[in-house]
Design a protein around this motif. Structure first.
Motif, PDB file in Angstrom:
ATOM      1  N   GLY A   1      34.529  34.693  54.787  1.00  0.00           N
ATOM      2  CA  GLY A   1      34.819  33.133  55.174  1.00  0.00           C
ATOM      3  C   GLY A   1      35.563  33.188  56.399  1.00  0.00           C
ATOM      4  N   SER A   2      36.161  31.766  56.962  1.00  0.00           N
ATOM      5  CA  SER A   2      36.700  31.952  58.158  1.00  0.00           C
ATOM      6  C   SER A   2      37.550  30.520  58.050  1.00  0.00           C
ATOM      7  N   ALA A   3      38.707  30.535  59.079  1.00  0.00           N
ATOM      8  CA  ALA A   3      39.538  29.463  59.001  1.00  0.00           C
ATOM      9  C   ALA A   3      38.842  28.050  59.475  1.00  0.00           C
ATOM     10  N   ILE A   4      37.672  28.416  60.419  1.00  0.00           N
ATOM     11  CA  ILE A   4      36.935  27.309  60.754  1.00  0.00           C
ATOM     12  C   ILE A   4      36.391  26.277  59.416  1.00  0.00           C
ATOM     13  N   GLY A   5      35.937  27.151  58.417  1.00  0.00           N
ATOM     14  CA  GLY A   5      35.362  26.430  57.419  1.00  0.00           C
ATOM     15  C   GLY A   5      36.467  25.960  56.617  1.00  0.00           C
ATOM     16  N   ALA A   6      37.766  26.495  56.416  1.00  0.00           N
ATOM     17  CA  ALA A   6      38.929  26.019  55.862  1.00  0.00           C
ATOM     18  C   ALA A   6      39.308  24.464  56.765  1.00  0.00           C
ATOM     19  N   ILE A   7      39.243  24.337  57.988  1.00  0.00           N
ATOM     20  CA  ILE A   7      39.610  23.237  58.371  1.00  0.00           C
ATOM     21  C   ILE A   7      38.466  22.262  57.963  1.00  0.00           C
ATOM     22  N   ALA A   8      37.043  22.579  58.177  1.00  0.00           N
ATOM     23  CA  ALA A   8      36.041  21.871  57.399  1.00  0.00           C
ATOM     24  C   ALA A   8      36.248  21.437  56.251  1.00  0.00           C
ATOM     25  N   GLY A   9      36.828  22.254  55.431  1.00  0.00           N
ATOM     26  CA  GLY A   9      37.122  22.005  53.751  1.00  0.00           C
ATOM     27  C   GLY A   9      37.937  20.916  53.713  1.00  0.00           C
ATOM     28  N   ALA A  10      39.165  20.991  54.736  1.00  0.00           N
ATOM     29  CA  ALA A  10      40.156  20.050  54.637  1.00  0.00           C
ATOM     30  C   ALA A  10      39.712  18.457  55.033  1.00  0.00           C
TER      31      ALA A  10
END
Lengths: 319, 333
Positions: free
Chosen positions: B277-286
């Motif tokens: 996974g990646s932090a870009i995904g986490a941002i999208a998740g937020a």
């Protein structure tokens, strides 16, 4: 002493957990004379029994490497199902109790099915379930404003939480029965061996012919059952169901399980330790309350003691 | 987890397929985000007879920023196969400190921000030391420190109140235009740089197979501590954004960030089993999490049922994502 050294580490941890509970009781007596009085100890143990019951279910799922984050609202739902079904009438108590427990079992089984059949991580499945039950309870009761929502628990349930039999509070007796049953179930039955096997090595357990899916669903159902049971007792204790009454039990139940010496990754630990853990946490809160500590000190001390106990005996072997 | 073969070992035609399989979590998160945006615009358009404008964009971005920072923080720890339950406590502590210390000027706001970020890093350091040196499981360590950090936050600000300088609010979460997007972009850029650094590579190595990473000479202690410190710093940043948009402090509003940061990370395609996974995904998740709240609001869903729909949505997203991801990974090469 020799016997102590040759004990399995997880059995030793049960002793540590019990020692911690006793030490906290003694600390309470030292800082607040009268703490060890019969009435005081009794009331602490009754409150510990609520934590202990929730932690029994939490212990089952943690033993297979899972976790149940849906505890708060399953507990709350158990309480509200009980009061709205019984409407405070003694005659409706049996059906209300059955309805509340069945709700817990069904919700737990759905959690188990999500984990075992759909392969959803336990954290996600039970977190989502907590939200789902929260939304359903709030939505269906109009935010606890429905006319039936203010019903009291039937007298039988209130008596269960307040009365005593032969000088021992009923709630405590119930917890003792649960302690004996859970300990026996985990230690001498096929069910118990399958639970530990699944927690230690799911793959080997399946190859050994254990029905991993069935077991997982059953264990999560047990967790739902115990959360609902605690909800019933709590509503008996307090009289009415209230919004968010289950919230404190999420982290407390997990903390009781881990300071009770159960490995959070599963496979190792005993419910007896968990019961001692539940007592320790309740004693700790009572000591801090008796000392008139402000909220923030209680919160900090709670965290420090949990971490201290874990550092003392909950560490993993050096890799 | 099967070790992935490198792209070079595959025949040419399979490289694209391999790229998709490698980043399936991120691709799915992007797809869900797109669907959420379209759904929001549709529902808003039907309800209000116009397209969402500057105001809606600004308020959505401003409410997503704190969660985006907390989620990226959570992401660092989740990538190491850990989990951080103390995020909410650190958000609370930062929020409370900001409200008490900042006074009236932008300068003091910025100076104190640095101090507060350092406090967040220190909170992360404690978590990291207990996990890496204390050999305790992350979930129980952060359960304990959550209680401690929440207690400290209440000590700092017993009652909701305090004040945030308006100039500081304008700087972080300008209420008139979605300038806060800049911070999200900076966060994403900082992540890209980190991902390519030694620590970033080590982070993934630990998450995939800690024993193998150790054998290859990865400094486990150092890398884990870095991950937890970045996590603490970002959680504190989330607290600053939260305080700035509320223009006052409250030592309990941050509590919900523990669980919502986990939800954002999961929706963003980051594996709770580490290493993927990646932090870009986490941002999208937020962003997805924030949009869902908006969709439910404009769809006139009874707010009492809100958490029901959020829970159902989370399950659907995870199950569907798992099925699609599994099918693509298992495709015969």
């Amino acid at each position: 002493m020799n016997k102590f050294k040759t004990m399995a580490p997880e059995s030793r941890r049960v002793l540590y957990a019990i020692a911690a509970a006793v030490a906290l009781f003694l600390l309470g007596q030292a800082v607040h004379p009268g703490f060890l009085g019969l009435a005081s100890v009794e009331s602490i143990l009754v409150i510990a029994s609520f934590v202990g019951l929730v932690a029994a279910g939490q212990c089952f799922v943690i033993l297979i490497g899972g976790i149940d984050l849906s505890v708060p609202w399953v507990l709350n739902a158990g309480a509200i199902v009980l009061t709205t079904t019984s409407l405070g009438l003694e005659s409706r108590a049996p059906i209300a109790i059955v309805a509340a427990l069945a709700m817990g079992i069904v919700v737990g089984a759905i959690n188990g099915a999500g984990v075992a059949i759909f392969g959803i991580p336990a954290v996600v499945m039970t977190l989502a379930m907590n939200g789902i039950i929260e939304g359903l309870v709030l939505g269906l009761t109009g935010g606890f404003t429905c006319s039936a929502c203010s019903s009291y628990a039937p007298p039988f349930v209130q008596a269960l939480a307040h009365d005593s039999l032969l000088g021992v509070p009923d709630a405590l007796l119930l917890w003792l029965v649960v302690i004996v049953l859970v300990t026996l179930a985990l230690n001498i039955t096929r069910f118990g061996r399958a639970t530990y096997a699944l927690g230690n090595n799911p793959r080997a357990a399946v190859l050994a012919g254990i029905d991993a899916r069935g077991m997982t669903i059953m264990l999560y159902a047990a967790s739902g059952f115990f959360a609902a049971l605690a909800g019933i007792l709590l509503v008996g204790f307090g009289g009415q169901a209230s919004l968010g009454m289950g919230d404190p039990y999420l982290f407390t139940s997990i903390a009781a399980v881990v300071i009770g010496g159960v490995n959070i990754l599963g496979g190792r630990g005993h419910y007896l330790g968990v019961a001692a853990g539940a007592v320790s946490l309740t004693v700790l809160v009572s000591v801090l309350l008796a000392l008139n500590m402000p909220d923030y000190v209680r919160s900090i001390a709670y965290g420090v003691v949990i971490l201290g106990l874990l550092l003392a005996y909950g560490r993993e072997r050096e890799t | 987890m099967q070790p992935d073969t490198t792209a070079d070992a595959l025949p040419r035609g399979n490289r694209l397929g391999h790229l998709i399989a490698q980043n399936i979590g991120l691709i799915l998160a992007g797809a869900i985000l797109l669907i959420a945006i379209v759904a929001f615009i549709l529902i808003y358009g039907i309800e209000q007879q116009r397209l969402p404008g500057n105001f809606e964009l600004t308020s959505t971005v401003n409410s997503a920023v704190p969660l985006a920072f907390a989620a990226v923080g959570q992401c660092f720890v989740v990538l190491t196969k850990g989990i951080d339950l103390s995020v909410g406590g650190v958000v609370d502590l930062a929020n409370a400190m900001a409200a008490v210390t900042m006074g009236k000027s932008l300068t003091s706001g910025l100076v104190w921000s640095v101090v507060i970020l350092m406090v967040g890093a220190a909170c992360g350091l404690v978590n990291g030391l207990l996990v890496a040196l204390g050999r305790l499981q992350p979930i129980v360590v952060t359960l304990g420190t959550l209680s401690i950090y929440q207690g400290l936050a209440i000590r700092v600000l017993p009652e909701p109140g305090g004040a945030i300088p308006p100039s500081f609010t304008n700087f972080l979460v300008n209420p008139n235009a979605p300038y806060a997007l800049i911070f999200i972009v900076l966060l994403a850029l900082a992540w890209s740089a980190f991902r390519r650094s030694r620590a970033g590579v080590d982070l993934y190595a630990i998450g995939n197979d800690e024993a193998a990473a150790r054998a290859l000479g990865v400094n486990i202690l150092r890398t884990k501590i870095i991950a937890y410190m970045l996590d603490g710093t970002l959680a504190a940043a989330a607290g600053l954004f939260l305080a700035a948009s509320a223009t006052a402090g409250d030592a309990t509003t941050g509590n919900s960030y523990t669980l919502s940061s986990i939800v954002a990370v999961v929706l963003g395609g980051v594996s709770l089993f580490g290493g993927r996974g990646s932090a870009i995904g986490a941002i999208a998740g937020a962003l997805i999490t924030t949009l869902i709240v908006n969709i439910l609001f404009f769809g006139h869903v009874n707010p009492l049922f809100q958490s029901f729909y959020e829970g159902v949505f989370l399950l659907i997203a995870v199950v569907v994502g798992g099925v699609i991801g599994g099918t693509i990974r298992r495709r015969p090469k």
